[in-house]
Design an enzyme around this catalytic site. Structure first.
Site, mmCIF file in Angstrom:
data_model
loop_
_atom_site.group_PDB
_atom_site.id
_atom_site.type_symbol
_atom_site.label_atom_id
_atom_site.label_comp_id
_atom_site.label_asym_id
_atom_site.label_seq_id
_atom_site.Cartn_x
_atom_site.Cartn_y
_atom_site.Cartn_z
ATOM 1 C CE1 TYR A 48 105.772 20.497 35.563
ATOM 2 C CE2 TYR A 48 107.276 19.966 37.352
ATOM 3 C CZ TYR A 48 106.109 20.551 36.901
ATOM 4 O OH TYR A 48 105.288 21.195 37.790
ATOM 5 C CG ASP A 62 107.164 25.440 45.303
ATOM 6 O OD1 ASP A 62 106.927 26.475 44.656
ATOM 7 O OD2 ASP A 62 106.664 24.325 45.025
ATOM 8 C CG ASP A 89 104.917 24.660 38.752
ATOM 9 O OD1 ASP A 89 103.850 25.294 38.776
ATOM 10 O OD2 ASP A 89 105.421 24.107 39.753
ATOM 11 C CG ASP A 91 104.030 28.477 41.121
ATOM 12 O OD1 ASP A 91 104.140 27.240 41.103
ATOM 13 O OD2 ASP A 91 104.944 29.214 41.514
ATOM 14 C CG HIS A 116 101.234 22.794 35.817
ATOM 15 N ND1 HIS A 116 101.160 23.271 37.108
ATOM 16 C CD2 HIS A 116 102.390 22.109 35.739
ATOM 17 C CE1 HIS A 116 102.232 22.872 37.775
ATOM 18 N NE2 HIS A 116 103.008 22.180 36.978
ATOM 19 C CD GLU A 118 99.706 25.846 42.048
ATOM 20 O OE1 GLU A 118 100.410 25.058 41.392
ATOM 21 O OE2 GLU A 118 100.070 26.346 43.121
ATOM 22 C CB CYS A 126 104.915 21.936 48.283
ATOM 23 S SG CYS A 126 104.876 20.167 47.907
ATOM 24 N NE ARG A 161 99.300 21.916 41.755
ATOM 25 C CZ ARG A 161 100.502 21.958 42.329
ATOM 26 N NH1 ARG A 161 101.589 21.803 41.597
ATOM 27 N NH2 ARG A 161 100.623 22.174 43.621
ATOM 28 C CD GLU A 191 100.225 18.272 43.518
ATOM 29 O OE1 GLU A 191 100.360 17.156 42.976
ATOM 30 O OE2 GLU A 191 101.177 19.042 43.731
ATOM 31 C CG ASN A 213 103.494 15.791 41.113
ATOM 32 O OD1 ASN A 213 104.658 15.441 40.935
ATOM 33 N ND2 ASN A 213 103.149 16.756 41.961
HETATM 34 C C1 LIG Z 1 104.986 19.611 40.919
HETATM 35 C C2 LIG Z 1 105.364 20.738 41.816
HETATM 36 O O1 LIG Z 1 104.382 21.745 41.714
HETATM 37 C C3 LIG Z 1 106.681 21.374 41.369
HETATM 38 O O2 LIG Z 1 106.828 22.590 41.581
HETATM 39 O O3 LIG Z 1 107.544 20.662 40.890
HETATM 40 C C4 LIG Z 1 105.546 20.328 43.314
HETATM 41 C C5 LIG Z 1 106.526 19.200 43.527
HETATM 42 C C6 LIG Z 1 107.007 19.005 44.949
HETATM 43 O O4 LIG Z 1 107.115 19.983 45.710
HETATM 44 O O5 LIG Z 1 107.344 17.884 45.291
HETATM 45 C C7 LIG Z 1 104.168 20.023 43.918
HETATM 46 O O6 LIG Z 1 103.713 18.881 43.808
HETATM 47 O O7 LIG Z 1 103.550 20.963 44.457
HETATM 48 MG MG LIG Z 2 105.005 23.671 41.707
#
Ligand SMILES: C[C@](O)(C(=O)O)[C@H](CC(=O)O)C(=O)O
Ligand SMILES: [Mg+2]
Length: 297
Positions: A48, A62, A89, A91, A116, A118, A126, A161, A191, A213
């Site tokens: 991943y 993030d 990812d 986004d 993916h 979202e 996040c 997502r 999520e 996740n």
């Molecule tokens: C899955 C996720 O989108 C990621 O960027 O890895 C994050 C993981 C995290 O921040 O713990 C998310 O769940 O938003």
């Molecule tokens: Mg992410």
């Protein structure tokens, strides 16, 4: 050597076969290309490429600061060195539906197996933090259908997502998941599911594969692989686990060096030079070089 043997097309086919196998596919987050090689050696089904890890790697939170160019570049570096399929990812798709379509094509070019997308608003957060928000369902559906129609390789996996469970509740997340599957999503990523009951309801609602996740210190209970498989989950990601472990080990080492004046006491907790070279397939490069230099006409 230099590049993993399977082509992107072969990795995408393997990813699809894994999703349809009834066996849980385990994708730890690779925090760099080298860690992807380790994930492969340890027998996992895929890697991943996490947005949270990629932004943290750049020293950033993030919150949607990274660009598609940065994400595609890093994803390509990671995908190139492993025979495993990589799920990336993407986004929110980096903008409007048209941007999501371009994102698909750039990630196809990067040689990854899927991505993916979202339904959060820009700038995203996040998925395990409070205060995030989602776009309307029809806007989110447009993102997914734009992405699905932009594919040039029909095997490239588009995962949808939804962050709606943490904003409007599980019922809305389920409605969105159904609409995303109808719009062409191959895989649903619900999520911030809190526990097994959430996964059960999601599983019952959609026919396409679903993803869990298992990120730490968030809203989801950490369920083990047999439990996830018995719930009908097809794919699990451990997105930030290796980065968190590596950073903790690095912190411990720095403190030891600062305190003791030497790293001598840490040697048995290090990857040995020999193991590193082995993981890198160092001998193959020597052989390659020797063959070149001994070539005569
Ligand atoms: C899955 C996720 O989108 C990621 O960027 O890895 C994050 C993981 C995290 O921040 O713990 C998310 O769940 O938003
Ligand atoms: Mg992410």
């Amino acid at each position: 050597m230099l590049h993993a043997a399977p082509t992107a097309a072969q990795k995408r086919a393997a990813f699809r076969a894994g999703l349809n196998s009834g066996k849980l596919q385990r994708f730890p987050g690779a925090f760099n290309p080298l860690s992807a090689k380790l994930i492969e050696r340890e027998g996992f089904e895929g890697v991943y490429v996490s947005g949270a890890v990629l932004s943290a790697d750049l020293g950033l939170p993030d919150i949607g600061l990274t660009t598609i160019t940065e994400v595609a570049g890093r994803a390509q570096q990671i995908a190139r060195v492993t025979a495993l399929p990589a799920l990336v990812d993407a986004d929110t798709g980096f903008g409007e539906p048209m941007n999501a379509a371009r994102t698909v094509q750039l990630l196809e070019d990067a040689g990854v197996a899927g991505m993916h997308l979202e339904d959060q608003v820009n700038p995203k957060r996040c998925g395990h933090l409070d205060g995030k928000d989602v776009v309307d369902r029809d806007v989110a559906v447009r993102r997914i259908s734009a992405a699905a129609s932009a594919r040039r390789d029909p095997d490239f996996v588009i995962a949808a997502r939804t962050d709606a469970a943490g904003v409007h509740g599980l019922d809305d997340a389920i409605e969105r998941a159904k609409a995303f599957a109808d719009a062409g999503a191959d895989l649903i990523f619900p999520e911030a599911m809190t526990g097994p009951e959430d996964f059960e309801k999601m599983r019952a609602a959609v026919d396409v594969p679903i993803l869990a996740n298992m990120t730490e210190f968030g809203k989801s209970k950490l369920l083990d692989a047999p439990t996830l498989e018995s719930l009908g989950v097809n794919l699990v990601i451990y997105p930030v686990t290796l980065l968190r472990i590596a950073m903790h080990a690095a912190e411990t080492a720095l403190r030891e060096i600062a305190g003791e004046g030497t790293q001598e006491g840490l040697l048995d907790r290090m990857q040995h030079r020999r193991d590193l070279y082995d993981l890198l397939d160092y001998p193959a490069y020597n052989t390659f070089d020797q063959n070149i230099f001994t070539f005569s006409v």
